[in-house]
Enzyme design. Structure first.
Site, PDB file in Angstrom:
ATOM      1  N   GLU A   1       0.842  -1.213   0.000  1.00  0.00           N
ATOM      2  CA  GLU A   1       0.000   0.000   0.000  1.00  0.00           C
ATOM      3  C   GLU A   1       0.874   1.259   0.000  1.00  0.00           C
ATOM      4  O   GLU A   1       1.834   1.358   0.768  1.00  0.00           O
ATOM      5  CB  GLU A   1      -0.885  -0.017   1.252  1.00  0.00           C
ATOM      6  CG  GLU A   1      -1.795   1.202   1.374  1.00  0.00           C
ATOM      7  CD  GLU A   1      -2.739   1.069   2.566  1.00  0.00           C
ATOM      8  OE1 GLU A   1      -3.463   0.053   2.660  1.00  0.00           O
ATOM      9  OE2 GLU A   1      -2.716   1.980   3.419  1.00  0.00           O
TER      10      GLU A   1
ATOM     11  N   ALA B   1      -7.213  11.788   3.351  1.00  0.00           N
ATOM     12  CA  ALA B   1      -8.275  12.065   4.328  1.00  0.00           C
ATOM     13  C   ALA B   1      -9.124  13.235   3.848  1.00  0.00           C
ATOM     14  O   ALA B   1      -8.598  14.228   3.339  1.00  0.00           O
ATOM     15  CB  ALA B   1      -7.653  12.390   5.676  1.00  0.00           C
TER      16      ALA B   1
ATOM     17  N   ASP C   1     -12.379   9.230   6.890  1.00  0.00           N
ATOM     18  CA  ASP C   1     -12.553   9.983   8.139  1.00  0.00           C
ATOM     19  C   ASP C   1     -12.638  11.463   7.810  1.00  0.00           C
ATOM     20  O   ASP C   1     -12.113  11.897   6.792  1.00  0.00           O
ATOM     21  CB  ASP C   1     -11.360   9.728   9.068  1.00  0.00           C
ATOM     22  CG  ASP C   1     -11.378   8.313   9.618  1.00  0.00           C
ATOM     23  OD1 ASP C   1     -12.470   7.845   9.988  1.00  0.00           O
ATOM     24  OD2 ASP C   1     -10.315   7.685   9.653  1.00  0.00           O
TER      25      ASP C   1
ATOM     26  N   ALA D   1     -19.708   2.927   4.046  1.00  0.00           N
ATOM     27  CA  ALA D   1     -18.935   2.233   3.011  1.00  0.00           C
ATOM     28  C   ALA D   1     -19.830   1.287   2.196  1.00  0.00           C
ATOM     29  O   ALA D   1     -19.622   1.118   0.988  1.00  0.00           O
ATOM     30  CB  ALA D   1     -17.784   1.465   3.647  1.00  0.00           C
TER      31      ALA D   1
HETATM   32  P1  FAD Z   1     -17.991   1.925   7.418  1.00  0.00           P
HETATM   33  O1  FAD Z   1     -17.979   0.494   7.030  1.00  0.00           O
HETATM   34  O2  FAD Z   1     -19.015   2.800   6.788  1.00  0.00           O
HETATM   35  O3  FAD Z   1     -18.140   1.986   9.010  1.00  0.00           O
HETATM   36  C1  FAD Z   1     -17.943   3.181   9.735  1.00  0.00           C
HETATM   37  C2  FAD Z   1     -18.672   3.057  11.077  1.00  0.00           C
HETATM   38  O4  FAD Z   1     -20.081   3.086  10.836  1.00  0.00           O
HETATM   39  C3  FAD Z   1     -18.403   1.729  11.805  1.00  0.00           C
HETATM   40  O5  FAD Z   1     -18.416   1.969  13.185  1.00  0.00           O
HETATM   41  C4  FAD Z   1     -19.577   0.863  11.397  1.00  0.00           C
HETATM   42  O6  FAD Z   1     -19.855  -0.162  12.332  1.00  0.00           O
HETATM   43  C5  FAD Z   1     -20.694   1.902  11.353  1.00  0.00           C
HETATM   44  N1  FAD Z   1     -21.788   1.528  10.441  1.00  0.00           N
HETATM   45  C6  FAD Z   1     -21.664   0.997   9.199  1.00  0.00           C
HETATM   46  N2  FAD Z   1     -22.885   0.824   8.645  1.00  0.00           N
HETATM   47  C7  FAD Z   1     -23.804   1.284   9.553  1.00  0.00           C
HETATM   48  C8  FAD Z   1     -25.233   1.384   9.577  1.00  0.00           C
HETATM   49  N3  FAD Z   1     -25.967   0.979   8.536  1.00  0.00           N
HETATM   50  N4  FAD Z   1     -25.815   1.901  10.675  1.00  0.00           N
HETATM   51  C9  FAD Z   1     -25.071   2.321  11.735  1.00  0.00           C
HETATM   52  N5  FAD Z   1     -23.722   2.241  11.784  1.00  0.00           N
HETATM   53  C10 FAD Z   1     -23.094   1.732  10.702  1.00  0.00           C
HETATM   54  N6  FAD Z   1      -9.235   6.273   4.978  1.00  0.00           N
HETATM   55  C11 FAD Z   1      -9.007   7.216   4.020  1.00  0.00           C
HETATM   56  O7  FAD Z   1      -9.356   8.397   4.205  1.00  0.00           O
HETATM   57  N7  FAD Z   1      -8.391   6.898   2.836  1.00  0.00           N
HETATM   58  C12 FAD Z   1      -7.984   5.636   2.572  1.00  0.00           C
HETATM   59  O8  FAD Z   1      -7.435   5.371   1.487  1.00  0.00           O
HETATM   60  C13 FAD Z   1      -8.197   4.624   3.556  1.00  0.00           C
HETATM   61  N8  FAD Z   1      -7.832   3.346   3.336  1.00  0.00           N
HETATM   62  C14 FAD Z   1      -8.058   2.391   4.291  1.00  0.00           C
HETATM   63  C15 FAD Z   1      -7.649   1.066   4.049  1.00  0.00           C
HETATM   64  C16 FAD Z   1      -7.871   0.077   4.989  1.00  0.00           C
HETATM   65  C17 FAD Z   1      -7.424  -1.336   4.707  1.00  0.00           C
HETATM   66  C18 FAD Z   1      -8.495   0.402   6.228  1.00  0.00           C
HETATM   67  C19 FAD Z   1      -8.701  -0.656   7.260  1.00  0.00           C
HETATM   68  C20 FAD Z   1      -8.900   1.699   6.485  1.00  0.00           C
HETATM   69  C21 FAD Z   1      -8.687   2.703   5.521  1.00  0.00           C
HETATM   70  N9  FAD Z   1      -9.072   4.032   5.724  1.00  0.00           N
HETATM   71  C22 FAD Z   1      -8.843   4.995   4.769  1.00  0.00           C
HETATM   72  C23 FAD Z   1      -9.692   4.430   7.008  1.00  0.00           C
HETATM   73  C24 FAD Z   1     -11.232   4.367   6.946  1.00  0.00           C
HETATM   74  O9  FAD Z   1     -11.723   5.255   5.984  1.00  0.00           O
HETATM   75  C25 FAD Z   1     -11.742   4.759   8.323  1.00  0.00           C
HETATM   76  O10 FAD Z   1     -11.337   3.822   9.292  1.00  0.00           O
HETATM   77  C26 FAD Z   1     -13.238   4.982   8.416  1.00  0.00           C
HETATM   78  O11 FAD Z   1     -13.518   5.589   9.675  1.00  0.00           O
HETATM   79  C27 FAD Z   1     -14.077   3.726   8.358  1.00  0.00           C
HETATM   80  O12 FAD Z   1     -14.209   3.299   7.124  1.00  0.00           O
HETATM   81  P2  FAD Z   1     -15.139   2.025   6.781  1.00  0.00           P
HETATM   82  O13 FAD Z   1     -15.031   1.877   5.338  1.00  0.00           O
HETATM   83  O14 FAD Z   1     -14.841   0.886   7.646  1.00  0.00           O
HETATM   84  O15 FAD Z   1     -16.594   2.628   7.195  1.00  0.00           O
END
Ligand code: FAD
Length: 306
Positions: free
Chosen positions: A31, A65, A123, A142
């Site tokens: 990455e 971000a 975030d 997501a």
């Molecule tokens: P989601 O899956 O949407 O979850 C976020 C929160 O919402 C969680 O607590 C989840 O339980 C909750 N949630 C989900 N669906 C619901 C629902 N229907 N109702 C209520 N609550 C719900 N960040 C960047 O800015 N750029 C990047 O390129 C990047 N790459 C990453 C790569 C990896 C491998 C990882 C692990 C993280 C990466 N991140 C990146 C960080 C990520 O964007 C953050 O951690 C973000 O806060 C969560 O993303 P997520 O896709 O898991 O969100």
């Protein structure tokens, strides 16, 4: 490692990372992040060129971000696709983007032949735990991004997984449910946030499997190369650094070389254990540096990095 795969298949389409991850051999991937300044570009490309001979299964390019690197993420991903032998995956986030803007980015990725996308919510800029404000015409989670990508074309889509639960999730059980919802929305695979104890990954894998979800989860790893990594790890991984391991690092904390050696050794041992446990691949967070990643990779059991 999936070897010798062309970055573009006959007919012009790129291989699906989901298919590679589902294959018999573990994938290895690296990455990178798109630099914010012109000075960061040579460092990124040096790291890419130095890691290219290891023939990773794919490489991924993060999305800044708050959606800050929209153009550079697409540009770096395109350059990897056209100027290297590597198979690129672009990260995409929902922060500060309307659905129309997201569709535009997705269209640009498709336009340069990119088929693999990691859909993460992102975030808020500044404070990652600050209030997550949905763009008035945007998406909230997501899972919505996964659906948008899947309805936009023949995309292979990955999502994020969190061994210690996402910091915003109230508990492990609801975090697991939400993760599975993302998989059911169409995700082909997942990559985890970094962690420092193989058991934490294995517990995540087991609880997801126990809930009836078989989406492959690739562990994301990053070796500790200085004490500052540990200090930032709680913010990065969402959990305190494992206390027993912290003690080992503290014992050598006055000697920068010894800290680095221990970090490489610990990460190598953890990767070997993960491979023994049959992980579908290992994703290295490189921070645009190649040396530590290469050292860990070299230490892996020879059979695993054929
Ligand atoms: P989601 O899956 O949407 O979850 C976020 C929160 O919402 C969680 O607590 C989840 O339980 C909750 N949630 C989900 N669906 C619901 C629902 N229907 N109702 C209520 N609550 C719900 N960040 C960047 O800015 N750029 C990047 O390129 C990047 N790459 C990453 C790569 C990896 C491998 C990882 C692990 C993280 C990466 N991140 C990146 C960080 C990520 O964007 C953050 O951690 C973000 O806060 C969560 O993303 P997520 O896709 O898991 O969100």
């Amino acid at each position: 490692m999936a070897l010798g795969l062309p970055s573009v298949l006959p007919g012009g389409s790129q291989p699906s990372i989901g298919d590679l991850i589902a294959g018999p051999a573990p994938t290895f991937s690296f990455e990178f992040f798109p630099p914010k300044t012109a000075e960061g570009q040579p460092l990124l490309w040096q790291a890419i060129r130095e890691l290219e001979p290891l023939r990773p299964s794919f490489v991924s390019i993060t999305y800044g971000a708050g959606g800050t690197t929209r153009d550079t993420t697409v540009a770096v991903t395109e350059r990897v696709a056209t100027e290297t032998t590597l198979l690129p995956m672009a990260h995409l986030t929902a922060v500060n983007h309307s659905v129309a803007e997201l569709r535009h980015v997705i269209g640009r990725l498709a336009g340069v032949g990119v088929r693999n996308v990691l859909a993460v919510r992102g975030d808020p800029p500044g404070d990652p735990m600050g209030e997550w404000v949905r763009h008035p015409e945007g998406v909230l989670y997501a899972a919505d991004l996964v659906r948008l990508l899947k309805e936009s074309g023949d995309f292979c889509v990955g999502v994020a997984a969190f061994p210690y639960k996402h910091p915003r999730s109230p508990d492990i059980a609801s975090d697991t449910d939400r993760f599975i919802e993302k998989c059911r929305a169409g995700a082909d695979f997942a990559i985890t946030q970094m962690f420092f104890d193989a058991d934490d990954y294995l517990r995540l894998r087991d609880r997801v499997a126990a809930a009836g979800c078989d989406t492959p989860i690739v562990p994301g790893v990053m070796p500790v190369v200085r004490m500052a990594t540990i200090e930032r790890s709680e913010q990065l991984s969402g959990a305190p650094f494992p206390p027993a391991l912290l003690e080992r690092f503290e014992r050598v904390s006055g000697d920068a070389d010894a800290v680095r050696r221990l970090g490489i050794e610990q990460c190598s041992e953890m990767c070997a254990r993960l491979l023994d446990e049959g992980v579908p691949g290992i994703h290295f967070i490189t921070l645009n540096r190649s040396t530590a990643t290469r050292e860990v990779w070299q230490n892996l059991p020879a059979g695993a990095r054929v």
